[in-house]
Each structure stands twice: as C-alpha cells, then as structure tokens.
Design a protein around this motif. Structure first.
Motif, PDB file in Angstrom:
ATOM      1  N   TYR A 112       0.816  -1.209   0.000  1.00 23.07           N
ATOM      2  CA  TYR A 112       0.000   0.000   0.000  1.00 23.07           C
ATOM      3  C   TYR A 112       0.855   1.267   0.000  1.00 23.07           C
ATOM      4  N   PHE A 113       0.300   2.307  -0.591  1.00 21.66           N
ATOM      5  CA  PHE A 113       0.876   3.645  -0.514  1.00 21.66           C
ATOM      6  C   PHE A 113      -0.264   4.581  -0.155  1.00 21.66           C
ATOM      7  N   SER A 114      -0.160   5.219   1.011  1.00 20.15           N
ATOM      8  CA  SER A 114      -1.252   6.045   1.514  1.00 20.15           C
ATOM      9  C   SER A 114      -0.742   7.412   1.925  1.00 20.15           C
ATOM     10  N   CYS A 115      -1.550   8.440   1.670  1.00 18.99           N
ATOM     11  CA  CYS A 115      -1.173   9.820   2.007  1.00 18.99           C
ATOM     12  C   CYS A 115      -2.329  10.541   2.687  1.00 18.99           C
ATOM     13  N   SER A 130      -9.013  21.332   7.080  1.00 15.13           N
ATOM     14  CA  SER A 130      -9.635  20.071   6.713  1.00 15.13           C
ATOM     15  C   SER A 130      -8.571  19.044   6.362  1.00 15.13           C
ATOM     16  N   LEU A 131      -8.989  17.780   6.356  1.00 14.64           N
ATOM     17  CA  LEU A 131      -8.117  16.662   6.004  1.00 14.64           C
ATOM     18  C   LEU A 131      -8.701  15.914   4.817  1.00 14.64           C
ATOM     19  N   ARG A 132      -7.817  15.354   4.005  1.00 14.19           N
ATOM     20  CA  ARG A 132      -8.226  14.535   2.877  1.00 14.19           C
ATOM     21  C   ARG A 132      -7.193  13.415   2.730  1.00 14.19           C
ATOM     22  N   SER A 133      -7.638  12.224   2.381  1.00 14.28           N
ATOM     23  CA  SER A 133      -6.710  11.102   2.334  1.00 14.28           C
ATOM     24  C   SER A 133      -6.941  10.243   1.098  1.00 14.28           C
ATOM     25  N   VAL A 134      -5.940   9.433   0.784  1.00 17.02           N
ATOM     26  CA  VAL A 134      -6.034   8.530  -0.356  1.00 17.02           C
ATOM     27  C   VAL A 134      -5.161   7.315  -0.080  1.00 17.02           C
ATOM     28  N   VAL A 135      -5.639   6.148  -0.523  1.00 23.19           N
ATOM     29  CA  VAL A 135      -4.897   4.900  -0.380  1.00 23.19           C
ATOM     30  C   VAL A 135      -4.778   4.245  -1.753  1.00 23.19           C
ATOM     31  N   PHE A 136      -3.555   3.877  -2.132  1.00 26.37           N
ATOM     32  CA  PHE A 136      -3.307   3.200  -3.400  1.00 26.37           C
ATOM     33  C   PHE A 136      -2.861   1.764  -3.147  1.00 26.37           C
ATOM     34  N   ALA A 137      -3.193   0.882  -4.087  1.00 25.04           N
ATOM     35  CA  ALA A 137      -2.588  -0.446  -4.089  1.00 25.04           C
ATOM     36  C   ALA A 137      -1.202  -0.316  -4.702  1.00 25.04           C
ATOM     37  N   ALA A 138      -0.190  -0.861  -4.030  1.00 24.78           N
ATOM     38  CA  ALA A 138       1.180  -0.776  -4.536  1.00 24.78           C
ATOM     39  C   ALA A 138       1.546  -1.965  -5.413  1.00 24.78           C
ATOM     40  N   ASP A 139       0.793  -3.056  -5.280  1.00 23.55           N
ATOM     41  CA  ASP A 139       1.046  -4.207  -6.146  1.00 23.55           C
ATOM     42  C   ASP A 139      -0.256  -4.974  -6.334  1.00 23.55           C
ATOM     43  N   GLY A 144      -1.575   0.679  -8.382  1.00 21.37           N
ATOM     44  CA  GLY A 144      -1.652   2.024  -8.911  1.00 21.37           C
ATOM     45  C   GLY A 144      -3.027   2.652  -8.794  1.00 21.37           C
ATOM     46  N   GLN A 145      -4.029   1.859  -8.444  1.00 18.27           N
ATOM     47  CA  GLN A 145      -5.391   2.377  -8.334  1.00 18.27           C
ATOM     48  C   GLN A 145      -5.698   2.792  -6.891  1.00 18.27           C
ATOM     49  N   THR A 146      -6.597   3.766  -6.755  1.00 16.30           N
ATOM     50  CA  THR A 146      -7.046   4.149  -5.425  1.00 16.30           C
ATOM     51  C   THR A 146      -7.999   3.072  -4.912  1.00 16.30           C
ATOM     52  N   LEU A 147      -7.963   2.852  -3.607  1.00 19.69           N
ATOM     53  CA  LEU A 147      -8.727   1.774  -3.004  1.00 19.69           C
ATOM     54  C   LEU A 147      -9.876   2.291  -2.147  1.00 19.69           C
ATOM     55  N   THR A 148     -10.971   1.575  -2.170  1.00 16.36           N
ATOM     56  CA  THR A 148     -12.082   1.841  -1.274  1.00 16.36           C
ATOM     57  C   THR A 148     -11.740   1.320   0.116  1.00 16.36           C
ATOM     58  N   HIS A 203     -13.078   9.051   4.929  1.00 19.82           N
ATOM     59  CA  HIS A 203     -12.275   9.685   5.981  1.00 19.82           C
ATOM     60  C   HIS A 203     -11.399   8.657   6.684  1.00 19.82           C
ATOM     61  N   PHE A 204     -10.481   8.075   5.924  1.00 20.60           N
ATOM     62  CA  PHE A 204      -9.557   7.106   6.504  1.00 20.60           C
ATOM     63  C   PHE A 204      -8.275   7.062   5.671  1.00 20.60           C
ATOM     64  N   TYR A 205      -7.209   6.596   6.314  1.00 20.55           N
ATOM     65  CA  TYR A 205      -5.958   6.302   5.625  1.00 20.55           C
ATOM     66  C   TYR A 205      -5.336   5.096   6.303  1.00 20.55           C
ATOM     67  N   LEU A 206      -4.237   4.601   5.771  1.00 20.65           N
ATOM     68  CA  LEU A 206      -3.515   3.510   6.400  1.00 20.65           C
ATOM     69  C   LEU A 206      -2.249   4.038   7.042  1.00 20.65           C
ATOM     70  N   ASP A 207      -1.888   3.478   8.204  1.00 21.88           N
ATOM     71  CA  ASP A 207      -0.619   3.842   8.823  1.00 21.88           C
ATOM     72  C   ASP A 207       0.450   2.830   8.411  1.00 21.88           C
ATOM     73  N   GLU A 208       1.656   2.963   8.936  1.00 20.70           N
ATOM     74  CA  GLU A 208       2.765   2.106   8.499  1.00 20.70           C
ATOM     75  C   GLU A 208       2.586   0.644   8.895  1.00 20.70           C
ATOM     76  N   GLU A 209       1.685   0.367   9.833  1.00 14.00           N
ATOM     77  CA  GLU A 209       1.377  -1.024  10.185  1.00 14.00           C
ATOM     78  C   GLU A 209       0.196  -1.528   9.373  1.00 14.00           C
ATOM     79  N   GLU A 210      -0.256  -0.717   8.426  1.00 17.71           N
ATOM     80  CA  GLU A 210      -1.395  -1.026   7.558  1.00 17.71           C
ATOM     81  C   GLU A 210      -2.705  -1.103   8.327  1.00 17.71           C
TER      82      GLU A 210
END
Length: 251
Positions: A112-115, A130-139, A144-148, A203-210
C-alpha cells in the motif's frame, strides 16, 4: 573460495523475495513537489496557493498511475479551483486569501501507498482546516489504483457495510469520552452532527502497520486544528461484524 553457482544465486534471490513479500524494493521512492503561486497574477493577486505534493519515482505502471493522480489534483487546483476563487468577488473579498495544501506519507509498504493531506483555507469567518486522504494499491491486480475502504482493508462484504459499523463504533467511543468529561470537547456530542460530518468510507488512511485510521475533520469536536483519530487493525474491524444467525462472522 568457490565462485557462486547459478543455483546459489537463485536460492539467495528466492530468500530475498520471501523476506520482502515478493519485492526486493518494498517501498515507493518519494520526493516532494513544493511551490507557491499567486492568482490572478503575481503583481495583483487576491489568492496565494502554497502546496506540497508527493512525487514518486516512476519504476512501474503502478507508480506512474500514482503520479498521475497527484499531477491531476495539482493541475485542477492551479488551473481551475484557485483561479475560480480569485475571480469570484465574494470568495476573493478584499484579497489576502490563502490556500495551503500539504501531503504526508502515512503508509509506504510493498502492498500500500497512503497519504494524508492537511488543507487550510482563508474564509470570511477565519481559517477553515480540513483533512483529505487517499490509499493506493502498490502491487497486485489493482496496483496504482485508489482503493475503497473494503479494498484497503479486505474486511467485510462492502465498504458501505464496514463504514456503517465503524460509524457506530466511533459513536460509542465518543459517548464514552462524553461521559468521562473530556475537557477538549467543544460541544455536546451529537449523533446528527457526527452523521453530517464523518464519512468512514472516505475519511480514513492507512498507517505504516497497515491499520485503518479514521479521522474527524479538525475543529469538529476539538479546538483549532486538533482532530480525533480512531485506529483499527484488520482483526478489530472483523470484530465489528456481527455474528450471523447461523453462526460465524460475515467473511
């Protein structure tokens, strides 16, 4: 010392792949695109836009897609949104308006790649944070796509289901905070206010522990830029799913 045979090299490579989950380089390489722009122009402007966007090293189709996402978002702000604000007499007002957008990387693993982006904008009432987030699949299939929410956590039947369960659990946690007399709460905690302002599907993101980290927008229940965050492991998300009548949890 005997030279390394081809079989030995293959064994070492296989070991490296096993240790890194199939990828020798598990993380996306990130640099930053930073700048400041003025609108309508540099000489006479009503809006200043300051930005900090991630720029990933293109090493695959997936990283190219990630870059495309951020490039598109930045161009939308530079060519559409901020110029529109600057041209609007009500939005521009007497000038001196500021929009600041700054991303941080919250998860950068082989999967995963999340910001998370923190945004502040000058409005008539003051500054809106305000906050905004996005999560991508890394493989994988969706690299490369954003994830629900469902795609990022792999839990539950759908994002709608999981968002509803998370919402109710966050509400229960806020009730506990309310009963404990948390001093930083700005107002009486209201289920309706939460329903109008908190959308777990986005309104969510992933941290380094996923883990999945859900957040309330700044200023909703705490003063200024402070926000409340709720961290859930996949096991904790699974535990929110009620047992079916015939036993077992929803997969």
């Amino acid at each position: 010392m005997k030279p390394m045979t081809r079989i030995s090299r293959l064994l070492i490579l296989a070991l490296l792949l096993a240790l890194t989950g199939g990828s020798v380089s598990a993380q996306v390489q990130v640099s930053w695109l930073e700048g400041e722009a003025h609108f309508p122009d540099d000489k006479k402007y009503t809006y200043t836009y300051i930005y900090r966007y991630p720029k990933v090293e293109v090493s695959s189709a997936a990283t190219e897609e990630i870059n495309h996402y951020f490039d598109t978002a930045l161009q939308e702000m530079m060519q559409l949104m901020v110029p529109m604000y600057a041209a609007d007499p009500i939005m521009a007002g007497d000038g001196g308006k500021l929009i600041r957008e700054a991303y941080e990387v919250t998860c950068n693993t082989d999967r995963y790649f999340s910001c998370l982006m923190t945004r502040s904008q000058t409005v008539e009432e003051g500054t809106l944070n305000s906050l905004r987030s996005v999560v991508f699949a890394a493989d994988g299939e969706y690299a490369g796509q954003t994830l629900t929410l469902r795609g990022a956590t792999g839990v539950g039947d759908s994002s709608v289901q999981m968002a509803a369960l998370v919402f109710e659990d966050v509400w229960r946690q806020l009730e506990v905070v309310k009963q404990a007399g948390e001093p930083l709460l700005l107002e009486e905690v209201s289920y309706q206010v939460l329903a109008e302002e908190f959308y777990p599907e986005s309104h969510f993101y992933l941290d380094e522990e996923e883990n999945a980290v859900f957040y309330l927008q700044p200023g909703l229940l705490r003063p200024g830029k402070e926000t409340l965050r709720f961290v859930y492991s996949r096991e904790q998300l699974n535990a929110l799913i009620p047992a079916q009548s015939e036993g077992g949890n929803v997969p």
